[in-house]
Design an enzyme around this catalytic site. Structure first.
Site, PDB file in Angstrom:
ATOM      1  N   TYR A 142      91.875 155.406  -1.012  1.00 11.72           N
ATOM      2  CA  TYR A 142      90.725 156.258  -1.304  1.00 11.72           C
ATOM      3  C   TYR A 142      90.263 156.094  -2.749  1.00 11.72           C
ATOM      4  CZ  TYR A 142      90.506 159.257   2.862  1.00 11.72           C
ATOM      5  OH  TYR A 142      90.326 159.753   4.130  1.00 11.72           O
ATOM      6  N   LYS A 189     103.315 151.633   6.827  1.00 10.37           N
ATOM      7  CA  LYS A 189     103.118 150.333   7.485  1.00 10.37           C
ATOM      8  C   LYS A 189     103.918 149.318   6.667  1.00 10.37           C
ATOM      9  CE  LYS A 189     101.107 147.693  10.575  1.00 10.37           C
ATOM     10  NZ  LYS A 189     101.460 147.753  12.012  1.00 10.37           N
ATOM     11  N   ASP A 221     101.326 152.799  13.384  1.00 15.21           N
ATOM     12  CA  ASP A 221     100.793 152.532  14.737  1.00 15.21           C
ATOM     13  C   ASP A 221     101.688 153.192  15.784  1.00 15.21           C
ATOM     14  OD1 ASP A 221     102.706 150.708  13.885  1.00 15.21           O
ATOM     15  OD2 ASP A 221     101.744 148.942  14.746  1.00 15.21           O
ATOM     16  N   ASP A 245      94.981 161.186   6.728  1.00 11.46           N
ATOM     17  CA  ASP A 245      93.636 161.573   7.183  1.00 11.46           C
ATOM     18  C   ASP A 245      93.519 161.322   8.686  1.00 11.46           C
ATOM     19  OD1 ASP A 245      90.854 162.265   6.998  1.00 11.46           O
ATOM     20  OD2 ASP A 245      90.411 160.119   7.151  1.00 11.46           O
ATOM     21  N   ASP A 249      93.723 164.299  12.149  1.00 13.93           N
ATOM     22  CA  ASP A 249      92.696 164.496  13.185  1.00 13.93           C
ATOM     23  C   ASP A 249      93.305 164.289  14.567  1.00 13.93           C
ATOM     24  OD1 ASP A 249      90.699 164.875  11.226  1.00 13.93           O
ATOM     25  OD2 ASP A 249      89.222 163.748  12.404  1.00 13.93           O
TER      26      ASP A 249
HETATM   27  C1  IPM Z   1      89.424 165.221   5.266  1.00 13.47           C
HETATM   28  C2  IPM Z   1      88.075 164.566   5.331  1.00 13.47           C
HETATM   29  C3  IPM Z   1      87.792 163.884   3.989  1.00 13.47           C
HETATM   30  C4  IPM Z   1      88.843 162.818   3.785  1.00 13.47           C
HETATM   31  C5  IPM Z   1      86.364 163.300   3.872  1.00 13.47           C
HETATM   32  C6  IPM Z   1      85.301 164.339   4.107  1.00 13.47           C
HETATM   33  C7  IPM Z   1      86.144 162.604   2.562  1.00 13.47           C
HETATM   34  O1  IPM Z   1      88.019 163.688   6.394  1.00 13.47           O
HETATM   35  O2  IPM Z   1      89.626 166.085   4.390  1.00 13.47           O
HETATM   36  O3  IPM Z   1      90.267 164.896   6.094  1.00 13.47           O
HETATM   37  O4  IPM Z   1      88.717 161.703   4.299  1.00 13.47           O
HETATM   38  O5  IPM Z   1      89.819 163.106   3.092  1.00 13.47           O
HETATM   39 MG    MG Z   2      89.704 163.723   7.682  1.00 12.48          MG
END
Ligand code: IPM
Ligand code: MG
Length: 371
Positions: A142, A189, A221, A245, A249
């Site tokens: 990042y 990884k 993975d 990240d 999700d």
């Molecule tokens: C998160 C989001 C952020 C990230 C974005 C909005 C930059 O997806 O907080 O998970 O990738 O960290």
């Molecule tokens: Mg995110």
């Protein structure tokens, strides 16, 4: 006690979910005799529109002076669909994380009993899941060097980690595991990436200082597969910025909705609390977004301030809203409540905290639940 809370509603559904979190905090203030002074600040697409800058200096200043930061969400499709945009909303959040040194992002993932049937995953697989993801937040790909070549035909992003960056989050992850199921899984990884091999070395050495905690290693993975095949095997997941990240999700599916996952981002001096979901611009302003992640972020904020009883009162109210199905469309499609009604119910419940004061019949006709 008196606390100053920087509030950054952000973009899309951010303002409406943060509003509900503030209702919960106000109820806590009344019930437990605290004063929360809110200082609103701009960040993201709305800040670009107003000032040209996704993170105005004033916002940074307000955040630095606050006891904690409550943040909504960030992002707007007009930037997502324009790869050549020079200024992007997300730069605001990334800069804020970096400037405040918020290196440790904690994302709890729980399967709430009431929501198990809402998950696309099978009940017997997800039942009992309780994971805490420790995502490194201010390093890695990042924040590495990145470049698009002059002819626009090649680009690179580089991933860098120092021992110090790995050490500080690793200690926090192990300490957390000591108070949980005493297991840390490092996700990396290391069969391909040099940075991952450094993580393995550093984390392996630190593990020796925590003999009561088991350390396990998984390639990312495989981890992404294990997370939905057998999520109860995990306790604390420790991982880098990008993997964290993506995995968080994915893990949100276990909880039934991404609209439930809260997070804290902790640094040496400051701390920020936000849902893990994005700005969901398609439904912004419609009063249908799930406010629970933002409300649970407020609970994490109180916990961070040492207000444990107060945090627990928010969690109980959220649990009650799930039990009674006073929830939004994403988890309650047949009889949905609006964002603001869910917020009202949770604030009511925090203030009264006693089922005998609640008129449950009123709930479903959308009237006040307090007798
Ligand atoms: C998160 C989001 C952020 C990230 C974005 C909005 C930059 O997806 O907080 O998970 O990738 O960290
Ligand atoms: Mg995110």
């Amino acid at each position: 006690m008196k606390y100053t809370i920087a509030v950054i509603p952000g973009d899309g559904i951010g303002p409406e979910v943060v509003e509900q979190a503030k209702k919960a905090l106000n109820a806590v203030a009344l019930q437990y005799d605290h004063i929360f002074m809110y200082k609103e600040a701009l960040m993201g697409a709305c800040a670009i529109d107003a000032t040209g800058n996704p993170l105005p200096d004033e916002t940074l200043d307000i955040c630095k002076k606050s006891d904690a930061i409550l943040f909504g969400s960030i992002g707007h499709p007009k930037y997502d669909n324009d790869p050549s945009a020079k200024v992007r909303p997300e730069q605001g959040l990334l800069k804020l994380r970096k400037e405040l040194g918020l290196f440790c992002n904690v994302r709890p993932v729980k399967a709430y009993d009431k929501l198990i049937s809402k998950s696309p995953l099978k009940k017997e697989i997800i039942e009992g899941t309780d994971i805490s993801i420790y995502r490194e937040l201010t390093g890695g790909i990042y924040f590495g060097m990145k470049e698009l070549s002059e002819d626009g035909k090649t680009a690179f992003d580089s991933c860098t980690y120092s021992i110090e960056e790995i050490e500080r989050i690793t200690h926090l992850a192990f300490k957390a595991a000591q108070n949980r199921k005493k297991k840390v899984t490092l996700v990396d990884k290391a069969n391909v990436l040099e940075t991952s091999r450094l993580w393995r070395k550093v984390v392996g050495e630190i593990a020796a200082q925590y003999p009561d905690v088991n350390l396990d290693y998984l390639f990312v993975d495989n981890a992404s597969m294990q997370l939905i095949l057998n999520p109860t095997q995990f306790d604390v997941i420790l991982t880098d910025n990008l993997f964290g990240d993506i995995l968080s999700d994915e893990a949100s599916v276990i909880g039934g909705s991404i609209g439930l996952l809260a997070s804290s981002s902790i640094g040496a001096e400051n701390a920020l609390f936000e849902p893990i979901h994005g700005s969901f611009p398609q439904v912004a302003g419609q009063d249908i977004a799930n406010p629970l992640a933002s409300i649970l972020s407020a609970a994490m904020l109180l916990e961070h301030l040492g207000l444990k009883e107060e945090a627990a009162s928010i969690e109980r109210a959220v649990q009650k809203s799930l039990d009674l199905e006073i929830t939004t469309k994403d988890i309650n499609p047949s009889n949905p409540f609006s964002t603001s009604k869910v917020g009202d119910f949770i604030a009511d419940y925090i203030e009264h905290q006693d089922d005998s004061n609640m008129n449950f019949q009123n709930i479903h006709i959308g009237q006040s639940t307090i007798i």
